[in-house]
Design a protein around this motif. Sequence first.
Motif, PDB file in Angstrom:
ATOM      1  N   GLN A 121       0.837  -1.201   0.000  1.00  0.00           N
ATOM      2  CA  GLN A 121       0.000   0.000   0.000  1.00  0.00           C
ATOM      3  C   GLN A 121       0.875   1.256   0.000  1.00  0.00           C
ATOM      4  O   GLN A 121       0.608   2.203  -0.741  1.00  0.00           O
ATOM      5  N   LYS A 122       1.931   1.257   0.797  1.00  0.00           N
ATOM      6  CA  LYS A 122       2.833   2.417   0.823  1.00  0.00           C
ATOM      7  C   LYS A 122       3.512   2.588  -0.533  1.00  0.00           C
ATOM      8  O   LYS A 122       3.652   3.708  -1.024  1.00  0.00           O
ATOM      9  N   ASP A 123       3.927   1.488  -1.136  1.00  0.00           N
ATOM     10  CA  ASP A 123       4.545   1.572  -2.461  1.00  0.00           C
ATOM     11  C   ASP A 123       3.564   2.141  -3.474  1.00  0.00           C
ATOM     12  O   ASP A 123       3.933   2.955  -4.320  1.00  0.00           O
ATOM     13  N   GLU A 124       2.318   1.707  -3.375  1.00  0.00           N
ATOM     14  CA  GLU A 124       1.312   2.195  -4.315  1.00  0.00           C
ATOM     15  C   GLU A 124       1.069   3.690  -4.125  1.00  0.00           C
ATOM     16  O   GLU A 124       0.977   4.442  -5.086  1.00  0.00           O
ATOM     17  N   GLU A 125       0.989   4.120  -2.878  1.00  0.00           N
ATOM     18  CA  GLU A 125       0.804   5.554  -2.608  1.00  0.00           C
ATOM     19  C   GLU A 125       1.981   6.356  -3.160  1.00  0.00           C
ATOM     20  O   GLU A 125       1.798   7.400  -3.778  1.00  0.00           O
ATOM     21  N   GLU A 126       3.179   5.841  -2.932  1.00  0.00           N
ATOM     22  CA  GLU A 126       4.380   6.523  -3.424  1.00  0.00           C
ATOM     23  C   GLU A 126       4.373   6.573  -4.955  1.00  0.00           C
ATOM     24  O   GLU A 126       4.706   7.593  -5.564  1.00  0.00           O
ATOM     25  N   PHE A 127       3.973   5.471  -5.566  1.00  0.00           N
ATOM     26  CA  PHE A 127       3.884   5.413  -7.025  1.00  0.00           C
ATOM     27  C   PHE A 127       2.925   6.473  -7.554  1.00  0.00           C
ATOM     28  O   PHE A 127       3.229   7.190  -8.506  1.00  0.00           O
ATOM     29  N   TRP A 128       1.750   6.598  -6.920  1.00  0.00           N
ATOM     30  CA  TRP A 128       0.775   7.585  -7.385  1.00  0.00           C
ATOM     31  C   TRP A 128       1.279   9.002  -7.178  1.00  0.00           C
ATOM     32  O   TRP A 128       1.073   9.877  -8.004  1.00  0.00           O
ATOM     33  N   LYS A 129       1.952   9.225  -6.034  1.00  0.00           N
ATOM     34  CA  LYS A 129       2.497  10.569  -5.801  1.00  0.00           C
ATOM     35  C   LYS A 129       3.486  10.934  -6.899  1.00  0.00           C
ATOM     36  O   LYS A 129       3.437  12.019  -7.467  1.00  0.00           O
ATOM     37  N   ILE A 130       4.402   9.996  -7.185  1.00  0.00           N
ATOM     38  CA  ILE A 130       5.431  10.264  -8.186  1.00  0.00           C
ATOM     39  C   ILE A 130       4.808  10.440  -9.567  1.00  0.00           C
ATOM     40  O   ILE A 130       5.155  11.373 -10.304  1.00  0.00           O
ATOM     41  N   SER A 131       3.868   9.568  -9.923  1.00  0.00           N
ATOM     42  CA  SER A 131       3.286   9.656 -11.259  1.00  0.00           C
ATOM     43  C   SER A 131       2.464  10.938 -11.424  1.00  0.00           C
ATOM     44  O   SER A 131       2.492  11.559 -12.478  1.00  0.00           O
ATOM     45  N   MET A 132       1.749  11.339 -10.374  1.00  0.00           N
ATOM     46  CA  MET A 132       0.989  12.587 -10.465  1.00  0.00           C
ATOM     47  C   MET A 132       1.936  13.774 -10.571  1.00  0.00           C
ATOM     48  O   MET A 132       1.675  14.720 -11.305  1.00  0.00           O
ATOM     49  N   ARG A 133       3.063  13.717  -9.835  1.00  0.00           N
ATOM     50  CA  ARG A 133       4.047  14.783  -9.935  1.00  0.00           C
ATOM     51  C   ARG A 133       4.595  14.870 -11.350  1.00  0.00           C
ATOM     52  O   ARG A 133       4.761  15.956 -11.897  1.00  0.00           O
ATOM     53  N   ARG A 134       4.895  13.712 -11.946  1.00  0.00           N
ATOM     54  CA  ARG A 134       5.413  13.708 -13.315  1.00  0.00           C
ATOM     55  C   ARG A 134       4.385  14.255 -14.287  1.00  0.00           C
ATOM     56  O   ARG A 134       4.703  15.038 -15.178  1.00  0.00           O
ATOM     57  N   TRP A 135       3.118  13.831 -14.126  1.00  0.00           N
ATOM     58  CA  TRP A 135       2.062  14.297 -15.024  1.00  0.00           C
ATOM     59  C   TRP A 135       1.908  15.804 -14.913  1.00  0.00           C
ATOM     60  O   TRP A 135       1.808  16.505 -15.909  1.00  0.00           O
ATOM     61  N   TRP A 136       1.899  16.306 -13.670  1.00  0.00           N
ATOM     62  CA  TRP A 136       1.747  17.744 -13.465  1.00  0.00           C
ATOM     63  C   TRP A 136       2.935  18.493 -14.054  1.00  0.00           C
ATOM     64  O   TRP A 136       2.782  19.559 -14.654  1.00  0.00           O
ATOM     65  N   GLY A 137       4.134  17.913 -13.904  1.00  0.00           N
ATOM     66  CA  GLY A 137       5.317  18.537 -14.478  1.00  0.00           C
ATOM     67  C   GLY A 137       5.232  18.621 -15.989  1.00  0.00           C
ATOM     68  O   GLY A 137       5.529  19.655 -16.576  1.00  0.00           O
TER      69      GLY A 137
END
Length: 57
Positions: free
Chosen positions: A10-26
């Motif tokens: 679950q923590k890995d998944e949360e981290e994955f979503w944070k990173i992917s959303m950051r990349r998308w926003w970037g």
Amino acid sequence: MFSFYTDVLQKDEEEFWKISMRRWWGLFTMHFKKKERIEKQKEMDKQNQALQQMRAL
């Protein structure tokens, strides 16, 4: 034992979503800024062209 693995996943998944959303926003902001920069450059080109025409007269 099982709960430990699910917590880690679950923590890995949360981290994955944070990173992917950051990349998308970037990517989105980079694209938007590039578009703005191109529009500004076109406007500047028009102004320079108008100045050249005024000087030619």
